[in-house]
Design a protein around this motif. Sequence first.
Motif, PDB file in Angstrom:
ATOM      1  N   ASP A 183       2.576   2.463   2.325  1.00  0.00           N
ATOM      2  CA  ASP A 183       2.446   3.193   3.575  1.00  0.00           C
ATOM      3  C   ASP A 183       3.657   2.957   4.470  1.00  0.00           C
ATOM      4  O   ASP A 183       4.109   1.808   4.633  1.00  0.00           O
ATOM      5  CB  ASP A 183       1.188   2.743   4.323  1.00  0.00           C
ATOM      6  N   SER A 220      -5.242   0.764   2.075  1.00  0.00           N
ATOM      7  CA  SER A 220      -4.340   1.743   2.648  1.00  0.00           C
ATOM      8  C   SER A 220      -4.368   1.618   4.147  1.00  0.00           C
ATOM      9  O   SER A 220      -5.412   1.395   4.736  1.00  0.00           O
ATOM     10  CB  SER A 220      -4.758   3.153   2.246  1.00  0.00           C
ATOM     11  N   TYR A 221      -3.236   1.760   4.744  1.00  0.00           N
ATOM     12  CA  TYR A 221      -3.174   1.730   6.195  1.00  0.00           C
ATOM     13  C   TYR A 221      -3.918   2.947   6.748  1.00  0.00           C
ATOM     14  O   TYR A 221      -3.687   4.066   6.327  1.00  0.00           O
ATOM     15  CB  TYR A 221      -1.713   1.745   6.651  1.00  0.00           C
ATOM     16  N   THR A 233      -4.223   5.550   8.796  1.00  0.00           N
ATOM     17  CA  THR A 233      -3.553   6.380   9.776  1.00  0.00           C
ATOM     18  C   THR A 233      -4.517   7.356  10.422  1.00  0.00           C
ATOM     19  O   THR A 233      -4.280   7.833  11.535  1.00  0.00           O
ATOM     20  CB  THR A 233      -2.418   7.173   9.110  1.00  0.00           C
ATOM     21  N   SER A 241       0.807  -1.213   0.000  1.00  0.00           N
ATOM     22  CA  SER A 241       0.000   0.000   0.000  1.00  0.00           C
ATOM     23  C   SER A 241       0.841   1.263   0.000  1.00  0.00           C
ATOM     24  O   SER A 241       0.309   2.365   0.045  1.00  0.00           O
ATOM     25  CB  SER A 241      -0.907   0.007   1.239  1.00  0.00           C
TER      26      SER A 241
END
Length: 1135
Positions: free
Chosen positions: A388, A683-684, A686, A386
């Motif tokens: 990230d 996607s991580y 955050t 991803s």
Amino acid sequence: MSSLSRELVFLILQFLDEEKFKETVHKLEQESGFFFNMKYFEDEVHNGNWDEVEKYLSGFTKVDDNRYSMKIFFEIRKQKYLEALDKHDRSKAVEILVKDLKVFASFNEELFKEITQLLTLENFRENEQLSKYGDTKSARAIMLVELKKLIEANPLFRDKLQFPNLKNSRLRTLINQSLNWQHQLCKTPRPNPDIKTLFVDHSCGQPNGARAPSPANNPLLGSLPKAGGFPPLGAHGPFQPTQAQVPTPLAGWMSNPPAVSHPAVSGSAIGLGGPSIPAALKHPRTPPTNPSLDFPSADSEHVSKRTRPMGLTDEVNLPVNVMPMSFPGHGGHSQAFNPSDDLPKTVARNLNQGSSPMSMDFHPIQQTLLLVGTNVGDIGLWEVGSRDKLVSKNFKVWDLSTCSMSLQAALVKDPGVSVNRVIWSPDGSLFGVAFSRHIVQIYSYHGNDDVRQHLEIDAHVGGVNDLAFSSPNKQLCVITCGDDKTIKVWDAATGAKQYTFEGHDAPVYSVCPHYKENIQFIFSTALDGKIKAWLYDNMGSRVDYEAPGRWCTTMAYSADGTRLFSCGTSKEGESHIVEWNESEGAVKRTYLGFRKRSSGVVQFDTTKNRFLAAGDEFCIKYWDMDNVQLLTSVEADGGLPASPRIRFNKDGTLLAVSTNENGIKILANSDGLRLLRTFENLSYDTASRASEPPKPTLNTITAAVAASGAALTERVASGGSISGMNGDTRSIADVKPRITEETNDKSKIWKLTEISEASQCRSLKLPENMRVTKISRLIYTNSGNAILALASNAIHLLWKWQRSERNASGKATASVSPQLWQPASGILMTNDVAETNPEESVSCFALSKNDSYVMSASGGKISLFNMMTFKTMTTFMPPPPAATFLAFHPQDNNIIAIGMDDSTIQIYNVRVDEVKSKLKGHSKRITGLAFSHVLNVLVSSGADAQLCVWSSDGWEKQKARYLQLPPGRPPTAVSDTRVQFHHDQIHFLVVHDTQLAIYETTKLECVKQWLVRESSAPISHAMFSCDSQLVYASFLDATVCVFTASNLRLRCRINPSAYLSPSVPSNQNVHPLVIAAHPQEPNQFALGLSDGMVHVFEPLESEGKWGVPPPAENGSTSNAAATSAGGPGAEQAQR
């Protein structure tokens, strides 16, 4: 033939090859039967010279010598037959069938009939077993992979696959020695004798009073190897010629033995068993200056290939069908045909680290997780899929007060610190960082961005140059080396120092721990080029020799631990990669392709037991381990430093490469690209952590640390979820799906996706079979193009999807209806049934890896069916007790775990028709079995709501635990408990009518649980999606729910009205009994219903997935719906 005569044949073979008598060489190989030239055999197979292939083989084996030979000849003749059919040369095909294949009819008449039937097909690919047959070129390559395995496993080829290790022109050397002897015996030897014949003994003519020079320095016969290439001539008495000076040879394993003799190591503190030192460290030898060249030439691929016995097939090996016609898929052939295609060469990711990477390492299980250490002491943790950056840490001494004064003074004088090495522990629960100043820091990893300080060690005076993990006596240790010329071993749980190894005269540059012949040892290299080996015993180094290149040298083993390599760069910039002959301590081969002067120290890595890679000359260079010539090189779209840092992931599908601008490029092969594509829409998250600092989440990796000691095991937290992987490589539990085109505002008003109408998803009712009333078991074939069901009346149903314009892949889909398939004979696969009503029996089945066989039972004997013909191949194990669950061993399909209705588990060997072990631990019938090939365990579940973990090595029970049932709800008498391993092979899903739960295997702890409300319908079945990101669950009220696997939170619900016909009377209570997940499409699943119907489900193409996960609450994953031990939350109320 005597051994000397046999050796003479080898000398002649070498001579013929050097003189380029190629046809004669192979003729002699065949006629003598002493050496099977695999390279020549491969070439002939690739070229389709079938007559020569069989003729060459005939020198070593015949068709009926053994089952390996039979399979070899069968595969060759089958390929010849298929090629004739592919060319529509029917007459040629018939000729091959009659002349070549008929011989196999006496061994397997059914198989011969099936082969014959191919003549009736317009395209033999219509046969399911041959549907994956590609073009001729790729088909030959696929077959060759199988042939090589069979040849290596065939005892008739033992000791015939490796050519003796001879010096160049050995026969010429012997003749020169003979002439030298004859010349020395001449009464009046001439200084320059004219040798005109070898047919008679040499004799000089008229005397001239001069003495002849040594023929070793003035050859009488043609060209000879350079000085140093000869062995000393020791049999010629006073006439021995002067021995050539050998300039600085490799010193051999024991050229500098320790001054004191070391007694055998036994009964030491860490319990080293067996011999005191492995054979790899026992045999001293001083090798020659120029490495001996293997026959027939230095770069021949086949010369020194190691023969590894391999199984014939991964299918059940039964006498009824020794030669299954299964045709391997295309996954394995490209490597055999074009090795470089299997290398990661495509730039798939560009990452900006912010400072220059010095060391990188991929996580051993989550193979897209990359750890990076830089030249300013920073540490980065990337999810490369991803893109990230999960973790970024600057260098900081955790507790300066505990550090030595010399470190404190050094940091005050110059605070600059670089990372020299980062590395994961074998199970991925820890990682270590070696810094250029004294310090080693060990972190524990708990998934996501949860990285915790574990140990800080003031390890060495000066820099810590390398770090590694090892497990002597099953206790995880950290090994370090440094500028203070020592190697030290530390307890990974407590940080206590266990050993200090002293003996190097220069800073120690690298360490390479290894395990061989029941002995743990450590190789170390120093900046003066010395390589030493140590046992864990404080008794000094066991070997002492010099590495090519001296100065900066690193060592590495192939993935299977059988081959040792080193890469070194000298102060002058000369680089060397070599393979070592461990048994002799000598260089076996030196790989070519380096420039004269390397700018910087060259780093290298190995992968797949086959390839080597090194960063040099602004590119990545690749070698095949069996070929000294450079295989290929890749510039990775430019931007690389002169000597880039490189690191493969465990499967060799990805390669991390450092770049000039503080960046990292991720190179991928085709499998790696597929792995990374999994992350394109992930996607991580955050944002979920924006409101508070990082803290431990519920998504915790509890790695396989059972062997690392109780202290370490207790230290690793067991909070939450699982690391997701696709196949054995994808790693996606620690990232959350990105909600496409949804803002944070929208996520705040998240709503469960409800599907109540047929138009809201794609569903397909499969063609009916009026003979069945209830589906008991359901599974997709491993190829993904068919669904197999077992009905309660013991009949099997098989639906196959065909390739068409609407379905180009031929895979199962809800968009195109399949065919309810039967062979031309019209027979059904029907299980043996007991005298009782089969509808009341427990049904079970298991499918072999290549879909050739299904093993099945419905209360009677266990049956083994051929999936192509539906014929019963054999039956065994009549009741009582009856089989209630079946599972193939992941490494050996001849071993089956059979759960029984008397609560035992029988480990049965099909090959020898014998029960090897009987496991007792449950009190009611067995309802679930699952193997982990990573942990080497079998997990079982029973109607007693108990889980047991068994070692698959010795079948001992390791742990047992009862399910955490809701208060006041004892298990019902007929409640099934099912188990299925997550793709990380460490966590597993437990399915009970009251709950879904995720368990961590090594501790057998429940780390996540979802409970059914007491007023709601019970769960009938559940299963992971193929990528382990989702859990599909069916309920007795006909509802189907989709959960996010990492936290067991509900994301989508499919109501009965979406797929059941309104005409179905409500009093029939039609509901799903079993659920199956597609093996390649994570969003496709199928239901088997209580009315005998099977439905396939997929989300709408416009949606692409089953709902969206609920947003994180309070900065972390909500625990409302999925609890570790608590009761149901708000989400249960929705059920």
